[in-house]
Design a protein around this motif. Sequence first.
Motif, PDB file in Angstrom:
ATOM      1  N   GLY A 109       0.824  -1.195   0.000  1.00 33.85           N
ATOM      2  CA  GLY A 109       0.000   0.000   0.000  1.00 33.85           C
ATOM      3  C   GLY A 109       0.862   1.250   0.000  1.00 33.85           C
ATOM      4  N   LYS A 119      -5.209  11.911  -0.608  1.00 33.64           N
ATOM      5  CA  LYS A 119      -5.245  10.968  -1.731  1.00 33.64           C
ATOM      6  C   LYS A 119      -6.127   9.767  -1.383  1.00 33.64           C
ATOM      7  N   LEU A 120      -6.021   9.299  -0.145  1.00 35.14           N
ATOM      8  CA  LEU A 120      -6.865   8.187   0.309  1.00 35.14           C
ATOM      9  C   LEU A 120      -8.336   8.582   0.309  1.00 35.14           C
ATOM     10  N   ALA A 180      -7.168   2.226  -1.520  1.00 35.55           N
ATOM     11  CA  ALA A 180      -7.403   2.902  -0.243  1.00 35.55           C
ATOM     12  C   ALA A 180      -7.435   1.900   0.903  1.00 35.55           C
ATOM     13  N   GLN A 181      -8.155   0.806   0.713  1.00 41.31           N
ATOM     14  CA  GLN A 181      -8.299  -0.165   1.795  1.00 41.31           C
ATOM     15  C   GLN A 181      -6.964  -0.827   2.149  1.00 41.31           C
ATOM     16  N   THR A 228      -3.932   0.282   1.715  1.00 41.47           N
ATOM     17  CA  THR A 228      -3.046   1.258   2.352  1.00 41.47           C
ATOM     18  C   THR A 228      -3.446   1.497   3.802  1.00 41.47           C
ATOM     19  N   LEU A 229      -4.731   1.691   4.052  1.00 40.94           N
ATOM     20  CA  LEU A 229      -5.195   1.955   5.416  1.00 40.94           C
ATOM     21  C   LEU A 229      -4.950   0.755   6.328  1.00 40.94           C
ATOM     22  N   VAL A 267     -10.705   9.545   7.390  1.00 36.87           N
ATOM     23  CA  VAL A 267     -10.555   8.511   6.364  1.00 36.87           C
ATOM     24  C   VAL A 267     -10.810   7.135   6.984  1.00 36.87           C
ATOM     25  N   TYR A 268     -10.303   6.912   8.182  1.00 31.93           N
ATOM     26  CA  TYR A 268     -10.550   5.641   8.863  1.00 31.93           C
ATOM     27  C   TYR A 268     -12.024   5.498   9.258  1.00 31.93           C
TER      28      TYR A 268
END
Length: 667
Positions: free
Chosen positions: A219, A232-233, A252-253, A255-256, A299-300
Amino acid sequence: MLHIKKTVFFVVTLSFLWAEHNHTNALIQEDSPYLQQHAHNPVNWYPWGKEALDKARKENKMIFLSIGYSTCHWCHVMEEESFTSDAVAVLLNESYVSIKVDREELSQLDKKYQRLYMSVHGKRGGWPLSVFMSPEAEVFHVATYIPRDGYGSMGLMSLLPSFTRLQKEKAGQFQLLVEQHKQAALRGNTKAQLNEKLNADVMDKAVREITTEFDPQNGGFALRPKFPEASKLALLIDIYQLSGNKKAFYMAQLTLRKMAEGGIYDQIGGGFFRYTTDRHWQMPHFEKMLYTNAELLPVYVRMYELTTDPLYQKIVYETIAQMEKHFMQEGLYLTASDADSNGEEGGYFIYEYAEVKKYLLTQGWDPREIEEVLAYLGIEEDGNIDGDFSHTHITGDKVPLRLEEVKTYLREVRSKRTFPFIDSKVITAWNAMMIKALFVASRLDRQYLTLAEQRLDALLKKMSPQGILYHQTLPGKAPKQEGLLEDYAFLIDAMIEGYERTYNKTYLTLLQSLTKEALDKFYRKKQWYLSDDSIRAEADFDDRYYTSALSVMLENLVRLAGLTEELSYAKIVKETIQNTGAVLKKSPAKAPKLLHAFLRLKMGDVIIKSKIKNLQKSRKEIDAIDYPFILSKFEESDKYLACRINSCFAYDTNITALINYIEKELK
């Protein structure tokens, strides 16, 4: 007699300072913790201002401008190597006027010279930023960290006298360097017009661009160093919700999740470090920034709402708890914590395998249980970061049964250590980011709504007395530095989120007042500026370290156009994008928040209106709408209304029925 007493007191005080320290310079009068760290260097530092600039001009001395911040690791290194060196100080004091700047105080000045660095070197700069100028404050050389003695490059001990000789003996070459940097500055400030209309295809282009820089194993969007890049996310989640692009969601997922399980996240105490030096999110520089955590929280929250994966909810709760525990003072959030503890980078956060294992054995643990839990936390027998020490990160999918017991012990170990230095500045913009995060987190737990309201009230009382918004101060001190574009942008952003959760009319009234002030101060002749002062730093769309204040302001204007029906706000956004938004055509992934604002403008907000009682009763249903550009607003109506910016298209007494109308409208 009184005058004599004051003079005697000043001399006695100065004598005391000199008795305690070998050197004291003009920074002793400054409030900034970073500038105070340099107040006893042998370098004769000045703060940025008229006195220093006039001195350089009158004495025909070059200017050495050094920009950093108090929790910056390489800033500390450069100070220890060079700014505490008597030999370096002699060179600087003889031929230069040396100016120290806290980049968090004068972020507009930092931005101006970081942009110049990018234009000169074709890559991003960083901190410390080292800027060399003529006596007239015209740049002729710009660099980042410079060693005292060169290792394959020229160090300060060679560089400083070489510039002195250049200025005195080769005036033509010196002036040529000045002209070259002037041209670079012009290139760096050039913003091309957007000469053609964009459509929804720009989302696909952004995803393609992000895919080329995406790390499919770990990620993130670079190899090393790796920054979270919250904007960006957030954009990837927007694109998924708007178009169903599964690639955007996957990036996104992954990376998080990788960040949540990696060393960039403090697995024991909670909260994110600023960045990692490796591609696996494992090895951070251990500084924690308020803005990093504040921008990642929403974002989370969104990822948890989309997946219901408890990992993301845990990250939200733990991160808020960390900010409240270590970054909170007098109802306000402090700026950052240092990487070092007692002179050791990461010393507060790392553990020795043998020590932890020995303790667990004394508590009667089975050796197999010990191996399982230490392996899961990445605490290795041979260490993974500094000799025998390990930095924690999650290495497996199966959670050991006794994990929480070990984490409790590891927290006890930390409690006996010295917590890293905390920069106690209170910055309006960064506090506003955190307050917005609390309002967003209240979608998961209503306790955060009350906390957000309390923190917003404390911020306004401290940083906006008598209706004047200020940029930063220290606890216990009155603010003096007036607000920058970032302070207005992020505060307005937080208050819009606050209005959306509370429908507090006072918020909406203050929003309109703040917006008018921001436009008056920072938008002149169709150009946006970062500050209302002589620095005249133009605003840009760069989201690299934290989200562009200009892009946030543009989204604020789009949302406020919908909430207030002030159509001129949307017109300003259109003008700004048309005049300076060519990046959206050329490379939209480089300006993710700007693309978000453009998509919001292009696709339009849907505003749900009704009585406060109805809106609050239907909070969960409204939050669950997939379309990311939903607003809600109090209106004296028993029905629910669904509206665009200048007209309503549906109404019903039942929120579910209204949402069905909205979904049909959006297809």
